[in-house]
Scaffold this active site. Structure first.
Site, mmCIF file in Angstrom:
data_model
loop_
_atom_site.group_PDB
_atom_site.id
_atom_site.type_symbol
_atom_site.label_atom_id
_atom_site.label_comp_id
_atom_site.label_asym_id
_atom_site.label_seq_id
_atom_site.Cartn_x
_atom_site.Cartn_y
_atom_site.Cartn_z
ATOM 1 N N PRO A 1 0.848 -1.193 0.000
ATOM 2 C CA PRO A 1 0.000 0.000 0.000
ATOM 3 C C PRO A 1 0.882 1.240 0.000
ATOM 4 C CG PRO A 1 0.062 -0.990 2.191
ATOM 5 C CD PRO A 1 0.800 -1.922 1.281
ATOM 6 N N LEU B 1 0.651 5.422 -0.223
ATOM 7 C CA LEU B 1 -0.214 6.589 -0.168
ATOM 8 C C LEU B 1 -0.018 7.465 -1.394
ATOM 9 C CD1 LEU B 1 -2.323 7.849 1.730
ATOM 10 C CD2 LEU B 1 -0.483 9.237 2.708
ATOM 11 N N GLN C 1 -6.308 -1.596 3.242
ATOM 12 C CA GLN C 1 -5.506 -1.257 4.417
ATOM 13 C C GLN C 1 -6.188 -0.153 5.209
ATOM 14 O OE1 GLN C 1 -1.668 0.932 4.743
ATOM 15 N NE2 GLN C 1 -0.865 -1.019 5.507
ATOM 16 N N CYS D 1 3.126 3.028 9.290
ATOM 17 C CA CYS D 1 3.336 4.381 8.759
ATOM 18 C C CYS D 1 3.864 5.307 9.856
ATOM 19 C CB CYS D 1 2.028 4.927 8.196
ATOM 20 S SG CYS D 1 2.195 6.591 7.493
ATOM 21 N N LYS E 1 0.271 -5.095 9.160
ATOM 22 C CA LYS E 1 1.537 -4.689 8.541
ATOM 23 C C LYS E 1 2.276 -3.779 9.514
ATOM 24 C CE LYS E 1 3.627 -2.832 4.332
ATOM 25 N NZ LYS E 1 4.580 -1.882 4.938
ATOM 26 N N GLY F 1 10.409 -4.365 2.056
ATOM 27 C CA GLY F 1 11.519 -3.437 2.199
ATOM 28 C C GLY F 1 12.700 -3.773 1.311
ATOM 29 N N GLY F 2 12.979 -2.908 0.338
ATOM 30 C CA GLY F 2 14.190 -3.028 -0.454
ATOM 31 C C GLY F 2 14.201 -4.102 -1.520
ATOM 32 N N GLY G 1 7.335 -2.805 -3.001
ATOM 33 C CA GLY G 1 6.773 -1.463 -2.948
ATOM 34 C C GLY G 1 7.200 -0.580 -4.090
#
Length: 339
Positions: free
Chosen positions: A28, A30, A80, A110, A149, A222-223, A243
């Site tokens: 997700p 934003l 989410q 977040c 998450k 992540g990454g 992401g």
């Protein structure tokens, strides 16, 4: 071609993501993973799990807009949620199920100040009991999976003992799926953008979670830059969430269905995806959307391909105009050919 939109309709044959091999998902993001973005990505992969942008309980309950509608084509899709009041979270989970979502996910990752002020997001890692109460209440009210998450920690929180306490508390409330961003979030001193890059990735800590909790479904985030990266992670955990790389290079998803779901490979070319998006864009513009609302998500379609820069430049320079139409995609392709 028509593109139906869900609106308070229970889908009788909704996909149960808990019953499938749910290994690859798109994070997700934003302002990015809106319904236009998700429809576009679904042209590239049929099985990748797509997440909405974070939607707050306040927006859903009190907002004037419809924050939950989506196209049937977007399945499998997860909502989410941002919030911490168990009653409000439960009401929103029920609405998500009525709309036909396949999963509802609680945002505990977040780090923005706005989110902290609303008492949700990463700051809830310091309140595992609050998250547990939300999970318990939501799961009693809906049949779709309720997932969480999170980060591996926040600020001075210990990513060993404190993370274990968080996972244990929330799992005991009934959550069996955790998507873990393998970085800490520093709520004091770093911006949300800096929190995506500066805290070091600690993949081993997420791998260790799976070893400690073998009965839980653990996804890593992540990454991740390539599907080879995803393959390596899947030697240790159950799922991989990708992401920003998907946003800059959406064609990375073209190999997902065959490689990770043992399904037929994506046979559409990039040009065929554009044709599908032209039909979709025309329908959306008839309903009041602007060309750029759709086109902005497609800038990276030709990433690493000859003419990619010409494609991005043409859409960026001409796609924001009020006169832009689905034919602008054809003009962008022509600009690539003339590079």
């Amino acid at each position: 071609m028509r593109f139906s939109v869900k609106h308070n309709v229970q889908q009788p044959n909704a996909i149960n993501v808990a019953s499938i091999n749910r290994r690859i998902s798109v994070a997700p993001m934003l302002d990015w993973t809106d319904r236009h973005c998700r429809y576009f990505l679904r042209q590239i992969s049929q099985h990748t799990l797509l997440y909405t942008e974070m939607v707050t309980t306040g927006a859903i309950i009190f907002g004037k807009g419809d924050y939950l509608s989506f196209s049937d084509a977007e399945h499998p899709i997860a909502l989410q949620l941002g919030g911490s009041d168990a009653k409000d979270m439960t009401l929103c989970a029920q609405k998500a199920q009525e709309y036909g979502y396949d999963e509802v996910n609680i945002n505990v990752g977040c780090p923005s100040n706005r989110v902290q002020n609303g008492r949700f997001g990463a700051c809830l890692m310091a309140e595992p009991q609050t998250v547990a109460e939300c999970v318990s209440a939501m799961q009693q009210a809906v049949d779709i999976p309720v997932t969480v998450k999170s980060r591996i920690g926040i600020d001075d929180m210990c990513e060993m003992e404190d993370l274990d306490r968080f996972i244990t508390t929330v799992a005991e409330a009934g959550c069996d799926t955790f998507i873990v961003h393998a970085r800490k979030a520093w709520l004091k001193g770093l911006s949300p953008k800096e929190n995506r890059d500066i805290p070091p990735l600690m993949y081993d800590r997420v791998y260790q979670l799976k070893q400690q909790y073998p009965d839980l479904h653990i996804d890593i985030n992540g990454g991740v830059k390539t599907l080879d990266d995803a393959e390596l992670h899947l030697q240790h955990i159950d799922g991989v969430m990708i992401g920003r790389e998907v946003y800059s290079n959406p064609w990375i998803l073209a190999g997902v269905d065959e490689r990770f779901y043992d399904q037929a490979p994506n046979e559409l070319t990039r040009e065929q995806v554009i044709k599908a998006m032209q039909d979709y864009t025309e329908q959306q513009m008839q309903q009041g959307a602007r060309f750029w609302h759709v086109a902005r998500h497609m800038l990276g379609l030709f990433q690493n391909q000859p003419g990619a820069r010409a494609w991005r430049r043409y859409l960026s320079e001409n796609g924001t105009s009020d006169t832009a139409t689905p034919a602008t995609f054809d003009a962008a392709l022509a600009a690539m050919a003339q590079r």
